[in-house]
Write a protein that holds these residues in place. Structure first.
Motif, PDB file in Angstrom:
ATOM      1  N   ILE A 103     -11.631 -66.437   8.438  1.00  0.00           N
ATOM      2  CA  ILE A 103     -12.794 -66.271   7.569  1.00  0.00           C
ATOM      3  C   ILE A 103     -12.781 -67.411   6.552  1.00  0.00           C
ATOM      4  O   ILE A 103     -11.887 -67.484   5.715  1.00  0.00           O
ATOM      5  N   ILE A 104     -13.739 -68.302   6.641  1.00  0.00           N
ATOM      6  CA  ILE A 104     -13.848 -69.453   5.742  1.00  0.00           C
ATOM      7  C   ILE A 104     -14.922 -69.138   4.715  1.00  0.00           C
ATOM      8  O   ILE A 104     -16.083 -68.918   5.067  1.00  0.00           O
ATOM      9  N   THR A 105     -14.548 -69.102   3.449  1.00  0.00           N
ATOM     10  CA  THR A 105     -15.466 -68.744   2.380  1.00  0.00           C
ATOM     11  C   THR A 105     -15.245 -69.679   1.204  1.00  0.00           C
ATOM     12  O   THR A 105     -14.442 -70.608   1.273  1.00  0.00           O
ATOM     13  N   GLY A 106     -15.947 -69.426   0.125  1.00  0.00           N
ATOM     14  CA  GLY A 106     -15.858 -70.286  -1.044  1.00  0.00           C
ATOM     15  C   GLY A 106     -17.038 -71.239  -1.128  1.00  0.00           C
ATOM     16  O   GLY A 106     -17.862 -71.348  -0.198  1.00  0.00           O
ATOM     17  N   GLY A 107     -17.118 -71.952  -2.250  1.00  0.00           N
ATOM     18  CA  GLY A 107     -18.234 -72.875  -2.440  1.00  0.00           C
ATOM     19  C   GLY A 107     -18.214 -74.040  -1.483  1.00  0.00           C
ATOM     20  O   GLY A 107     -19.271 -74.531  -1.056  1.00  0.00           O
ATOM     21  N   GLY A 108     -17.029 -74.517  -1.096  1.00  0.00           N
ATOM     22  CA  GLY A 108     -16.956 -75.640  -0.176  1.00  0.00           C
ATOM     23  C   GLY A 108     -17.289 -75.301   1.256  1.00  0.00           C
ATOM     24  O   GLY A 108     -17.521 -76.204   2.069  1.00  0.00           O
ATOM     25  N   SER A 109     -17.329 -74.032   1.609  1.00  0.00           N
ATOM     26  CA  SER A 109     -17.629 -73.653   2.996  1.00  0.00           C
ATOM     27  C   SER A 109     -19.083 -73.881   3.369  1.00  0.00           C
ATOM     28  O   SER A 109     -19.425 -73.823   4.550  1.00  0.00           O
ATOM     29  N   ASN A 110     -19.949 -74.148   2.386  1.00  0.00           N
ATOM     30  CA  ASN A 110     -21.366 -74.380   2.671  1.00  0.00           C
ATOM     31  C   ASN A 110     -21.655 -75.801   3.131  1.00  0.00           C
ATOM     32  O   ASN A 110     -22.806 -76.099   3.472  1.00  0.00           O
ATOM     33  N   ILE A 111     -20.677 -76.678   3.128  1.00  0.00           N
ATOM     34  CA  ILE A 111     -20.896 -78.045   3.595  1.00  0.00           C
ATOM     35  C   ILE A 111     -21.122 -78.021   5.106  1.00  0.00           C
ATOM     36  O   ILE A 111     -20.324 -77.447   5.847  1.00  0.00           O
ATOM     37  N   PRO A 112     -22.190 -78.621   5.596  1.00  0.00           N
ATOM     38  CA  PRO A 112     -22.460 -78.585   7.047  1.00  0.00           C
ATOM     39  C   PRO A 112     -21.343 -79.242   7.848  1.00  0.00           C
ATOM     40  O   PRO A 112     -20.892 -80.348   7.545  1.00  0.00           O
ATOM     41  N   GLY A 113     -20.909 -78.558   8.886  1.00  0.00           N
ATOM     42  CA  GLY A 113     -19.891 -79.073   9.782  1.00  0.00           C
ATOM     43  C   GLY A 113     -18.465 -78.820   9.371  1.00  0.00           C
ATOM     44  O   GLY A 113     -17.549 -79.094  10.154  1.00  0.00           O
ATOM     45  N   LEU A 114     -18.234 -78.298   8.150  1.00  0.00           N
ATOM     46  CA  LEU A 114     -16.860 -78.132   7.677  1.00  0.00           C
ATOM     47  C   LEU A 114     -16.139 -77.016   8.423  1.00  0.00           C
ATOM     48  O   LEU A 114     -14.966 -77.175   8.806  1.00  0.00           O
ATOM     49  N   LYS A 115     -16.793 -75.899   8.665  1.00  0.00           N
ATOM     50  CA  LYS A 115     -16.149 -74.790   9.360  1.00  0.00           C
ATOM     51  C   LYS A 115     -15.785 -75.172  10.792  1.00  0.00           C
ATOM     52  O   LYS A 115     -14.666 -74.902  11.259  1.00  0.00           O
ATOM     53  N   THR A 116     -16.722 -75.814  11.476  1.00  0.00           N
ATOM     54  CA  THR A 116     -16.448 -76.224  12.860  1.00  0.00           C
ATOM     55  C   THR A 116     -15.346 -77.269  12.909  1.00  0.00           C
ATOM     56  O   THR A 116     -14.485 -77.238  13.799  1.00  0.00           O
ATOM     57  N   ARG A 117     -15.339 -78.188  11.966  1.00  0.00           N
ATOM     58  CA  ARG A 117     -14.300 -79.228  11.935  1.00  0.00           C
ATOM     59  C   ARG A 117     -12.921 -78.615  11.706  1.00  0.00           C
ATOM     60  O   ARG A 117     -11.935 -79.007  12.356  1.00  0.00           O
ATOM     61  N   LEU A 118     -12.832 -77.650  10.808  1.00  0.00           N
ATOM     62  CA  LEU A 118     -11.544 -77.029  10.517  1.00  0.00           C
ATOM     63  C   LEU A 118     -11.001 -76.284  11.733  1.00  0.00           C
ATOM     64  O   LEU A 118      -9.803 -76.365  12.052  1.00  0.00           O
TER      65      LEU A 118
END
Length: 566
Positions: free
Chosen positions: A394-409
């Motif tokens: 579960i990726i959350t927080g203010g930085g998780s809204n950056i496009p592509g960050l969840k998929t990259r991680l």
């Protein structure tokens, strides 16, 4: 005769009385089954839900899907009455004091986990001002006799926790505050009982493993949105002040601790500009880029592979990507429109969170990249807990809204697992041992008598007799699979979306769930955090019938505990 004369001179009041035979408005009677919605709504006790972070405060009422307000802590809120200097045209253009990395954006923070140099009295005043603003402008409720649910990070210094509770209890009339842990509430908001919560915050990124709604492991790194904003400010300064373009590469190559007085971070004028660009235009590439390792041969092979992949691209597509530029109006002098290539806007995110420009050997334990810390956190968990957590990231927080960050991680984690497996030992020797084990396993499957020699003379293709298929057993297995319940995914890397910490707290508070950490106002004002008892001293038998919104009876409260904050 006498009566008629008396009524003529002094008329009576009998004509003002209601006549039963004449039309009149009947009296309203409310029954319990058909009562007004407003009356039944006000009969229930409202529970207020607050989420307090390092830079924001969210407030609302339980049962709602979104908070009614989200207030930020900024230096503009601390001005005195009648201070209108910010309206002057030259106020935004004046230069401000340059600050180092650890002080970058400190005026916009409520607290820091490192309490050295933090004025806790100022923290209490800021909390009081924002909570009072939320009550007066958004909630439109009186704080008297309103129970409160407060969502906080799972790890907080006791001095900071005491200041937060003291500010609320001393200035508002709430009878009790229920503390909820942010990772556990995020897990509940995702509809899970276990998971790995990656909270990309402002000052740090925390990774908490939750199993059966209990925290079992926690790791953190300083690579968070402050790193991204600082890198974005360096990038914007390069285009706003072209004279610093030659020294920009040398300054960015240095570590943040090595920057001297003349090579310090950009001044605070770039803060708002960099934060707005980071939240609106910044993005992250979803393709994983292998970080530098100690093996030089591996680095050379990866560089060659990357060069081949870039050369395989069509020249038209590669040239189009290089020519795409984003126009950004600059509010800083000289006021002009900046032409920044689209690929450059991903570098602050990748460099700040994944450390693509640094060698892993040069990084300390507290500044590990996100994908490496995520892999190490999963590797440290027991096998059964790891199988549940890796399928519920579960990726959350203010930085998780950056496009592509969840998929990259997630892609970086998958590539690391494919490269190293779940072996805590890594390096050249570990790779050779793993290749040797794979060779032995393949040889055994082929039936080699001597798998290590490589020159086996004979091959035993049938080491065991072939099993005969039983049609009855196959039918029974098919019936079991048909009637079997669908189990949750486990053992595969998978991401799960969550509604957020505030929505989870609103759901839990609306269900009247008894909180583990429920701080009573009178007890706290009398003894402070010292009045908390150990979990073994608190009786939970009588707490099953009491809910979060219901008042407890006499003799039911035997004490309160700090729970995860102990």
């Amino acid at each position: 005769m006498t009566t008629a004369a008396k009524s003529a001179t002094r008329p009576g009041l009998s004509h003002l009385q209601a006549d039963p035979s004449s039309p009149h408005t009947p009296l309203r009677t409310f029954s319990s089954a058909f009562s007004s919605p407003s009356i039944s709504y006000r009969a229930e006790e409202e529970v207020l839900v607050f989420e307090l972070g390092a830079r924001h405060l969210s407030a609302g009422i339980s049962g709602e899907s979104n908070p009614r307000c989200r207030l930020s802590f900024s230096p503009d809120d601390g001005r005195r009455v009648g201070d209108y200097r910010w309206c002057m045209p030259e106020y935004q253009d004046r230069s401000r004091k340059r600050k180092r990395k650890y002080n970058w954006g400190e005026d916009h923070e409520l607290w820091r986990m490192d309490l050295r140099g933090v004025d806790l009295g100022l923290v209490e005043d800021k909390i009081e001002r924002e909570v009072r603003k939320a009550f007066a402008d958004y909630l439109l409720l009186d704080s008297k006799n309103k129970r409160m649910v407060l969502i906080l990070p799972s790890l907080m210094p006791h001095r900071l926790l005491s200041s937060v509770l003291s500010s609320i209890f001393s200035n508002f009339q709430t009878p009790s505050i229920t503390l909820l842990s942010s990772p556990i509430i995020n897990t509940a908001a995702a509809g899970c009982r276990a998971g790995l919560i990656v909270d990309i915050g402002w000052a740090e990124t925390t990774m908490t493993a939750v199993y059966e709604l209990c925290e079992v492991s926690c790791a953190r790194t300083t690579r968070a949105m402050r790193f991204v904003t600082l890198r974005m400010a360096d990038l914007l300064k390069k285009y706003v002040e072209p004279s610093t373009a030659d020294t920009h590469v040398q300054v960015s190559a240095l570590n943040d601790e090595e920057r001297g007085p003349g090579q310090s971070s950009p001044d605070s004028r770039y803060f708002d500009f960099a934060e707005e660009v980071s939240s609106r235009i910044a993005w992250c590439s979803i393709e994983p880029r292998f970080a530098a390792t100690s093996n030089q041969e591996t680095n050379a092979a990866q560089t060659l592979e990357q060069g081949q992949s870039d050369s395989d691209k069509p020249p038209g597509l590669q040239q189009a990507q290089e020519q795409v530029k984003i126009s950004i109006p600059s509010p800083l002098p000289p006021r002009k429109t900046l032409k920044i290539p689209f690929d450059k806007l991903s570098e602050p995110v990748e460099d700040g969170l994944f450390a693509t420009s640094k060698d892993l050997r040069d990084l300390d334990d507290h500044e590990q990249p996100l994908h490496q810390l995520l892999y190490k956190t999963l590797l440290s968990l027991p096998l059964d807990v790891r199988s549940q957590c890796m399928a519920r990231i579960i990726i959350t927080g203010g930085g998780s809204n950056i496009p592509g960050l969840k998929t990259r991680l997630l892609n970086e984690l998958k590539s690391t697992v494919n490269e190293r497996g779940w072996d805590p030992v890594y390096g050249k020797v570990a790779i050779e041992a793993r290749n040797q084990r794979e060779k032995i396993l393949k040889s055994r499957l082929r039936g080699d008598t001597n798998p290590l020699s490589g020159n086996a003379a004979t091959h035993h293709h049938h080491l065991e007799p072939r099993q005969v298929r039983d049609p009855i057993a196959e039918k029974l297995d098919a019936a079991k699979m048909k009637n079997a319940k669908v189990t949750a995914a486990a053992g595969e890397i998978r991401g799960v979306e969550t509604l957020g910490a505030w929505a989870g707290g609103s759901l839990v508070a609306n269900l009247k769930v008894k909180g583990v950490v429920e701080v009573d106002r009178d007890s706290f004002l009398t003894n402070g955090l010292a009045g908390a008892k150990k979990e073994s001293e608190v009786t939970h038998a009588t707490q099953r019938t009491t809910g979060l919104g219901a008042r407890s009876g006499l003799g039911e409260k035997t004490g309160w505990t700090l729970g995860a904050w102990a």
